[in-house]
Design a protein around this motif. Structure first.
Motif, PDB file in Angstrom:
ATOM      1  N   TRP A 172       0.920  -1.092   0.047  1.00  0.00           N
ATOM      2  CA  TRP A 172      -0.021  -0.081   0.107  1.00  0.00           C
ATOM      3  C   TRP A 172       0.863   1.327   0.115  1.00  0.00           C
ATOM      4  N   VAL A 173       1.833   1.518   0.757  1.00  0.00           N
ATOM      5  CA  VAL A 173       2.759   2.509   0.926  1.00  0.00           C
ATOM      6  C   VAL A 173       3.483   2.640  -0.512  1.00  0.00           C
ATOM      7  N   ILE A 174       4.093   1.531  -0.970  1.00  0.00           N
ATOM      8  CA  ILE A 174       4.688   1.731  -2.274  1.00  0.00           C
ATOM      9  C   ILE A 174       4.023   2.062  -3.464  1.00  0.00           C
ATOM     10  N   LYS A 175       2.809   1.540  -3.394  1.00  0.00           N
ATOM     11  CA  LYS A 175       1.793   2.019  -4.640  1.00  0.00           C
ATOM     12  C   LYS A 175       1.404   3.269  -4.566  1.00  0.00           C
ATOM     13  N   GLY A 176       1.296   3.901  -3.356  1.00  0.00           N
ATOM     14  CA  GLY A 176       1.056   5.457  -3.417  1.00  0.00           C
ATOM     15  C   GLY A 176       1.848   6.083  -3.893  1.00  0.00           C
ATOM     16  N   THR A 177       3.041   5.654  -4.004  1.00  0.00           N
ATOM     17  CA  THR A 177       4.405   6.649  -4.494  1.00  0.00           C
ATOM     18  C   THR A 177       4.416   6.303  -6.013  1.00  0.00           C
ATOM     19  N   ILE A 178       4.113   5.060  -6.516  1.00  0.00           N
ATOM     20  CA  ILE A 178       4.084   4.657  -7.847  1.00  0.00           C
ATOM     21  C   ILE A 178       3.020   5.358  -8.678  1.00  0.00           C
ATOM     22  N   GLU A 179       1.783   5.700  -8.102  1.00  0.00           N
ATOM     23  CA  GLU A 179       0.648   6.253  -8.479  1.00  0.00           C
ATOM     24  C   GLU A 179       1.252   7.683  -9.133  1.00  0.00           C
ATOM     25  N   GLY A 180       2.285   8.234  -8.305  1.00  0.00           N
ATOM     26  CA  GLY A 180       2.517   9.729  -8.679  1.00  0.00           C
ATOM     27  C   GLY A 180       3.559   9.864  -9.683  1.00  0.00           C
ATOM     28  N   ILE A 181       3.965   8.641 -10.282  1.00  0.00           N
ATOM     29  CA  ILE A 181       5.096   8.674 -11.135  1.00  0.00           C
ATOM     30  C   ILE A 181       4.408   8.416 -12.850  1.00  0.00           C
ATOM     31  N   PRO A 182       4.852   9.421 -13.340  1.00  0.00           N
ATOM     32  CA  PRO A 182       4.119   9.545 -15.109  1.00  0.00           C
ATOM     33  C   PRO A 182       4.263   8.154 -15.769  1.00  0.00           C
ATOM     34  N   ARG A 183       2.974   7.826 -16.164  1.00  0.00           N
ATOM     35  CA  ARG A 183       3.271   6.696 -17.015  1.00  0.00           C
ATOM     36  C   ARG A 183       4.129   6.702 -18.254  1.00  0.00           C
ATOM     37  N   GLU A 184       4.270   8.084 -18.601  1.00  0.00           N
ATOM     38  CA  GLU A 184       5.043   8.433 -19.800  1.00  0.00           C
ATOM     39  C   GLU A 184       6.375   7.797 -19.564  1.00  0.00           C
ATOM     40  N   LEU A 185       7.069   7.769 -18.262  1.00  0.00           N
ATOM     41  CA  LEU A 185       8.417   7.478 -18.207  1.00  0.00           C
ATOM     42  C   LEU A 185       8.461   5.859 -18.652  1.00  0.00           C
ATOM     43  N   ASP A 186       7.515   5.166 -18.256  1.00  0.00           N
ATOM     44  CA  ASP A 186       7.470   3.858 -18.715  1.00  0.00           C
ATOM     45  C   ASP A 186       7.253   3.549 -20.307  1.00  0.00           C
ATOM     46  N   GLU A 187       6.455   4.269 -20.818  1.00  0.00           N
ATOM     47  CA  GLU A 187       6.291   4.365 -22.352  1.00  0.00           C
ATOM     48  C   GLU A 187       7.500   4.610 -22.905  1.00  0.00           C
ATOM     49  N   ALA A 188       8.315   5.832 -22.366  1.00  0.00           N
ATOM     50  CA  ALA A 188       9.662   6.031 -23.042  1.00  0.00           C
ATOM     51  C   ALA A 188      10.687   5.068 -23.017  1.00  0.00           C
ATOM     52  N   ALA A 189      10.717   4.236 -21.864  1.00  0.00           N
ATOM     53  CA  ALA A 189      11.599   3.380 -21.416  1.00  0.00           C
ATOM     54  C   ALA A 189      11.306   1.990 -22.527  1.00  0.00           C
ATOM     55  N   THR A 190       9.976   1.733 -22.461  1.00  0.00           N
ATOM     56  CA  THR A 190       9.514   0.498 -23.545  1.00  0.00           C
ATOM     57  C   THR A 190       9.770   0.974 -25.004  1.00  0.00           C
ATOM     58  N   ALA A 191       9.885   2.394 -25.264  1.00  0.00           N
ATOM     59  CA  ALA A 191      10.241   2.627 -26.845  1.00  0.00           C
ATOM     60  C   ALA A 191      11.897   2.365 -27.048  1.00  0.00           C
ATOM     61  N   ASP A 192      12.293   2.683 -25.917  1.00  0.00           N
ATOM     62  CA  ASP A 192      14.115   2.523 -25.741  1.00  0.00           C
ATOM     63  C   ASP A 192      14.423   1.016 -25.671  1.00  0.00           C
ATOM     64  N   GLY A 193      13.577  -0.042 -25.770  1.00  0.00           N
ATOM     65  CA  GLY A 193      13.609  -1.449 -25.720  1.00  0.00           C
ATOM     66  C   GLY A 193      13.760  -1.936 -24.457  1.00  0.00           C
ATOM     67  N   CYS A 194      13.383  -1.469 -23.285  1.00  0.00           N
ATOM     68  CA  CYS A 194      13.501  -1.906 -21.955  1.00  0.00           C
ATOM     69  C   CYS A 194      12.237  -2.864 -21.587  1.00  0.00           C
ATOM     70  N   THR A 195      12.733  -3.901 -20.853  1.00  0.00           N
ATOM     71  CA  THR A 195      11.574  -5.066 -20.406  1.00  0.00           C
ATOM     72  C   THR A 195      11.234  -4.415 -19.323  1.00  0.00           C
ATOM     73  N   THR A 196       9.902  -5.040 -18.905  1.00  0.00           N
ATOM     74  CA  THR A 196       9.224  -4.857 -17.590  1.00  0.00           C
ATOM     75  C   THR A 196      10.037  -4.858 -16.420  1.00  0.00           C
ATOM     76  N   PHE A 197      10.956  -5.790 -16.449  1.00  0.00           N
ATOM     77  CA  PHE A 197      11.934  -5.751 -15.227  1.00  0.00           C
ATOM     78  C   PHE A 197      12.804  -4.916 -15.369  1.00  0.00           C
TER      79      PHE A 197
END
Length: 293
Positions: A172-197
Motif C-alpha cells: 500500500w505504501v509503495i503503490k501510493g508513490t508509484i501512482e505519482g510517477i508518470p506513465r510516460e516514463l514507462d512508455e519512453a523506456a519501453t520505446a527504448d527497448g527496456c523490458t518490464t523488469f
C-alpha cells in the motif's frame, strides 16, 4: 450609521485576531498534555530500570533522588537477553527484505497492469493491512499449517510470518508513490527497448526509494514489536525473540520490576534510534505519493 458599521466591523476583526491566538494556545496546551501522557510512562520506566531493590519500593517514589545502579541490566544480560536482541534483529531485517522484494513488484503490477480480479485482489490487500498490527485471530490456523509442514520452532518461521503480516502495508505504501510517477516514463523506456523488469529496476526503483524506506521502517517496527506469534511458534530459548523474553521477567511470584523495565528499555532503543535517524525518510515516503503529477 456608516461610522457605527465600520466600528462594529473593526471590533469584529479585532475580536477574531484575539480569538485565533487563544485557540492556538488551547490546541498547543492539549497537544502538550498528550505528549506528557505518552512520554511520562516511558521516562518512568527508564528511571526505574536504574533503581536498586531498595529504591524500587520506596514510598513516596523517588524520581531523581536515588542512587543509579546497573545491576538490573547486568542481570538482564546474564539471562541471555543479548541473544534475544540479536535474534529479533535478524528476524526483523529478514522480514524487511522479504516484504520489500515482494512488495515492490506487487505494487507496480497493481498500478500499471490490468489483469483479472485486480481491484478485488487489491481490496483484499488493503483489508489485510490490520495484520501489521497483529494477527491473533490467525494464530491457530497458522500454527496448524506450519506444524504440518514441520516449520514450527525453526529459524525461518518467524521471518516468514512477519513478512506475510507486513506485506499488505508495504504494498500500500509503495503503490501510493508509484501512482505519482508518470506513465510516460514507462512508455519512453519501453520505446527504448527496456523490458518490464528493466523498467522496474532502472526507472521505478530510483524514484520510490523514499517509499521503500518508509515501508522498511514500518515493517521493521511491526516485526520487532510482535509478541503473539513469536511466543507460540517458537519455544526454544535459542530462538526466543525480545518480546517473549521481556515477558519472562513476569514470574509466578510477581513482577521483577528492575529487570522488567531494564529489558523493556533495551527493547525500545532500536525503535528510538530508527525514528531519530530515519523519521524524516518515513514522512517523505508516506507523503511523496499524496500529490500526483
Amino acid at each position: 450609521m456608516s461610522t457605527i458599521t465600520l466600528s462594529s466591523a473593526a471590533r469584529a476583526r479585532a475580536t477574531g485576531r484575539h480569538f485565533v491566538p487563544r485557540l492556538s494556545w488551547l490546541w498547543s496546551g492539549l497537544f502538550g498534555c498528550l505528549v506528557i501522557l505518552n512520554i511520562a510512562p516511558l521516562i518512568w520506566g527508564i528511571l526505574t530500570s536504574f533503581k536498586g531493590q531498595a529504591d524500587l519500593f520506596r514510598f513516596p517514589p523517588a524520581f531523581v533522588s536515588f542512587t543509579p545502579t546497573l545491576e538490573n541490566y547486568e542481570r538482564v544480560f546474564l539471562s541471555g537477553f543479548g541473544g534475544n536482541l540479536g535474534i529479533s534483529l535478524v528476524n526483523a531485517l529478514a522480514a524487511v527484505v522479504l516484504a520489500l522484494v515482494l512488495g515492490l513488484p506487487a505494487a507496480y503490477a497493481f498500478d500499471r497492469f490490468n489483469f483479472p480480479l485486480r481491484r478485488l485482489l487489491f481490496l483484499a490487500v488493503v483489508a489485510s493491512i490490520p495484520l501489521s498490527i497483529g494477527a491473533a485471530a490467525l494464530l491457530i490456523p497458522n500454527y496448524v499449517y506450519f506444524a504440518s509442514l514441520g516449520l514450527t520452532n525453526t529459524p525461518i518461521v518467524l521471518p516468514m510470518l512477519y513478512a506475510a503480516h507486513q506485506l499488505p502495508m508495504a504494498i500500500w505504501v509503495i503503490k501510493g508513490t508509484i501512482e505519482g510517477i508518470p506513465r510516460e516514463l514507462d512508455e519512453a523506456a519501453t520505446a527504448d527497448g527496456c523490458t518490464t523488469f528493466q523498467i522496474l529496476r532502472y526507472v521505478i526503483l530510483p524514484l520510490v526509494r523514499p517509499a521503500l524506506g518508509a515501508a522498511a521502517i514500518l515493517v521493521f517496527v511491526g516485526s520487532w514489536n510482535e509478541f503473539v506469534a513469536s511466543s507460540v511458534m517458537v519455544d526454544s530459548p535459542s530462538l526466543r525473540t525480545v518480546q517473549p523474553a521481556i515477558y519472562s521477567f513476569i514470574g509466578f511470584f510477581g513482577r521483577e520490576w528492575g529487570p522488567l523495565t531494564a529489558s523493556a528499555t533495551l527493547a525500545i532503543l532500536p525503535i528510538l534510534i530508527i525514528f531519530a535517524l530515519f523519521g524524516r525518510l518515513m514522512v517523505s515516503g508516506l507523503t511523496k505519493g499524496s500529490v500526483k503529477g
